[in-house]
Design a protein around this motif. Structure first.
Motif, short mmCIF file in Angstrom:
data_model
loop_
_atom_site.label_atom_id
_atom_site.label_comp_id
_atom_site.label_asym_id
_atom_site.label_seq_id
_atom_site.Cartn_x
_atom_site.Cartn_y
_atom_site.Cartn_z
N PRO A 187 0.81 -1.23 0.00
CA PRO A 187 0.00 0.00 0.00
C PRO A 187 0.84 1.27 0.00
CG PRO A 187 -0.86 -1.58 1.60
CD PRO A 187 0.46 -2.13 1.11
N ARG A 188 2.05 1.22 0.53
CA ARG A 188 2.89 2.43 0.57
C ARG A 188 3.23 2.93 -0.82
NH1 ARG A 188 7.56 0.06 4.29
NH2 ARG A 188 7.17 -1.62 2.76
N ASP A 189 3.30 2.02 -1.79
CA ASP A 189 3.62 2.43 -3.16
C ASP A 189 2.52 3.28 -3.78
OD1 ASP A 189 6.03 1.08 -3.17
OD2 ASP A 189 5.23 -0.73 -4.14
N LEU A 190 1.29 3.14 -3.27
CA LEU A 190 0.14 3.75 -3.93
C LEU A 190 -0.47 4.89 -3.13
CD1 LEU A 190 -1.59 0.44 -5.14
CD2 LEU A 190 0.21 1.78 -6.26
N ALA A 191 0.19 5.30 -2.06
CA ALA A 191 -0.33 6.40 -1.25
C ALA A 191 -0.46 7.66 -2.10
CB ALA A 191 0.60 6.66 -0.07
N GLY A 192 -1.61 8.30 -2.02
CA GLY A 192 -1.84 9.53 -2.77
C GLY A 192 -2.32 9.34 -4.19
N TYR A 193 -2.52 8.10 -4.63
CA TYR A 193 -3.00 7.86 -5.99
C TYR A 193 -4.48 8.24 -6.10
CZ TYR A 193 1.15 5.69 -7.98
OH TYR A 193 2.40 5.47 -8.50
N HIS A 207 -6.91 6.98 -7.98
CA HIS A 207 -7.90 5.90 -8.15
C HIS A 207 -7.18 4.59 -7.84
CE1 HIS A 207 -11.70 4.50 -10.36
NE2 HIS A 207 -11.13 3.40 -9.92
N VAL A 208 -7.73 3.80 -6.94
CA VAL A 208 -7.11 2.52 -6.55
C VAL A 208 -8.14 1.41 -6.66
CG1 VAL A 208 -5.95 1.23 -4.72
CG2 VAL A 208 -5.50 3.67 -4.98
N CYS A 209 -7.70 0.25 -7.21
CA CYS A 209 -8.54 -0.93 -7.32
C CYS A 209 -7.89 -2.08 -6.57
CB CYS A 209 -8.73 -1.33 -8.79
SG CYS A 209 -9.42 -0.04 -9.83
N TRP A 210 -8.70 -2.90 -5.94
CA TRP A 210 -8.21 -4.06 -5.18
C TRP A 210 -8.49 -5.31 -6.00
CZ3 TRP A 210 -9.92 -5.01 0.61
CH2 TRP A 210 -9.33 -6.19 1.08
N LEU A 211 -7.41 -5.97 -6.45
CA LEU A 211 -7.51 -7.21 -7.21
C LEU A 211 -7.36 -8.39 -6.26
CD1 LEU A 211 -7.70 -8.42 -10.12
CD2 LEU A 211 -5.19 -8.44 -10.13
N GLU A 250 -13.04 -0.82 -5.36
CA GLU A 250 -12.28 0.23 -6.03
C GLU A 250 -12.64 1.60 -5.50
OE1 GLU A 250 -13.14 1.44 -10.11
OE2 GLU A 250 -14.71 -0.07 -10.19
N ASP A 251 -11.64 2.45 -5.45
CA ASP A 251 -11.79 3.89 -5.30
C ASP A 251 -12.40 4.36 -3.98
OD1 ASP A 251 -13.01 6.64 -7.31
OD2 ASP A 251 -11.03 6.24 -6.49
N GLY A 252 -12.49 3.50 -2.97
CA GLY A 252 -12.95 3.97 -1.67
C GLY A 252 -11.82 4.72 -0.96
N PRO A 253 -12.13 5.74 -0.17
CA PRO A 253 -11.08 6.52 0.49
C PRO A 253 -10.25 5.70 1.48
CG PRO A 253 -13.25 7.12 1.34
CD PRO A 253 -13.48 6.25 0.16
N ASP A 254 -10.83 4.62 2.01
CA ASP A 254 -10.12 3.81 3.00
C ASP A 254 -9.68 2.47 2.42
OD1 ASP A 254 -10.62 5.76 5.02
OD2 ASP A 254 -12.65 4.98 5.24
N LEU A 255 -9.65 2.35 1.09
CA LEU A 255 -9.40 1.05 0.47
C LEU A 255 -8.01 0.50 0.83
CD1 LEU A 255 -10.43 -0.06 -3.06
CD2 LEU A 255 -8.12 -0.52 -2.30
N LEU A 256 -6.98 1.32 0.78
CA LEU A 256 -5.64 0.83 1.09
C LEU A 256 -5.54 0.36 2.54
CD1 LEU A 256 -3.39 3.40 -0.81
CD2 LEU A 256 -3.90 1.04 -1.46
N ALA A 257 -6.17 1.09 3.45
CA ALA A 257 -6.17 0.68 4.85
C ALA A 257 -6.93 -0.63 5.03
CB ALA A 257 -6.78 1.77 5.73
N GLU A 258 -8.04 -0.79 4.31
CA GLU A 258 -8.81 -2.03 4.38
C GLU A 258 -8.01 -3.21 3.85
OE1 GLU A 258 -12.34 -1.16 2.20
OE2 GLU A 258 -13.05 0.33 3.63
N PHE A 259 -7.29 -2.97 2.74
CA PHE A 259 -6.46 -4.03 2.18
C PHE A 259 -5.38 -4.44 3.18
CE2 PHE A 259 -2.44 -5.11 0.13
CZ PHE A 259 -2.80 -6.23 -0.60
N GLU A 260 -4.70 -3.46 3.76
CA GLU A 260 -3.63 -3.78 4.71
C GLU A 260 -4.16 -4.53 5.92
OE1 GLU A 260 0.30 -1.65 6.61
OE2 GLU A 260 -1.30 -0.40 5.79
N ALA A 261 -5.33 -4.13 6.42
CA ALA A 261 -5.92 -4.83 7.56
C ALA A 261 -6.27 -6.27 7.20
CB ALA A 261 -7.17 -4.08 8.04
#
Length: 241
Positions: free
Chosen positions: A194-200, A202-206, A214-225
């Motif tokens: 997730p650190r690579d994509l901070a500030g992007y 539009h983000v999608c979770w594959l 995709e594109d939720g404001p907390d998506l990266l945090a949800e993925f990491e959790a």
């Protein structure tokens, strides 16, 4: 999104023999910085190659700026470039000059035009002294930079990054990121970190070959959790997916 702009993924599926890698992906992406996050084995590298037109999909298609990247290869190489995690999988020529000239020649440039463009690229990156260097003499970080120079010399409108910073030290990552930011290309960055994509924008979770979110404001945090929860389990066979 206007017709023909950005990246349009339409009903994309891909299988290798009986194994289904990607299934039914449909996305419309037009931010200048797009992230695809997913754990190892989720289909990220396969998706990267499909987006770059290097692999023909089993079903569906990919349009980038209106170009079908699999069917129209001449237009595709002027539209999208890709950087792999391992530069050894990308470098095919024994010298730096030949490596940079190859893509330019594929675009229809003459030998002289390709050489001039390659020299200009080396100068822009402050590496004019590399012109007669052999690729095997380069360090790992230098090989990553060579791949970046070879791709950006063709001035694609989009760059697909397939975890090109994995295993690199912090100074090398910072230098490569700086060059990417100044390339002028739109970027689709595929990573498990997730650190690579901070500030992007539009983000999608594959996940297991499909888009989970995709594109939720907390998506990266949800993925990491979710990854922390999975890592807390005892079955390491699951982690090898």
């Amino acid at each position: 999104m206007q017709a023909g702009s950005g990246i349009q993924i339409q009903g994309l599926s891909h299988a290798i023999g009986p194994r289904r890698i990607l299934q039914g992906i449909t996305l419309r992406l037009d931010a200048p910085r797009i992230g695809i996050i997913g754990r190892n084995g989720s289909g990220k590298s396969t998706l990267a190659r499909l987006l770059a037109g290097l692999v023909a999909p089993s079903e569906g298609r990919v349009l980038i700026e209106g170009v079908d990247v699999c069917k129209d290869r001449r237009a595709a190489i002027a539209t999208v470039g890709i950087l792999f995690q391992n530069p050894e999988h990308q470098i095919i020529f024994p010298t730096v000059l030949e490596e940079i000239c190859f893509g330019l020649r594929q675009m229809g440039r003459s030998k002289l035009e390709a050489r001039d463009a390659a020299q200009a690229t080396l100068a822009r990156f402050g590496k004019s002294h590399w012109i007669d260097a052999t690729t095997e003499a380069l360090s790992q970080g230098q090989k990553h930079l060579l791949c970046m120079m070879a791709v950006t010399a063709m001035q694609p409108r989009w760059l697909i990054l397939d975890e090109p910073f994995a295993g690199l030290d912090i100074p090398t990552r910072m230098q490569l990121t700086r060059h990417l930011e100044s390339s002028g290309a739109n970027i689709l960055h595929i990573s498990h970190d997730p650190r690579d994509l901070a500030g992007y924008g539009h983000v999608c979770w594959l996940d297991q070959g499909q888009i989970r979110a995709e594109d939720g404001p907390d998506l990266l945090a949800e993925f990491e959790a979710a990854m922390i929860r999975e890592g807390a389990g005892d079955d390491l066979a699951d982690l090898a997916g």
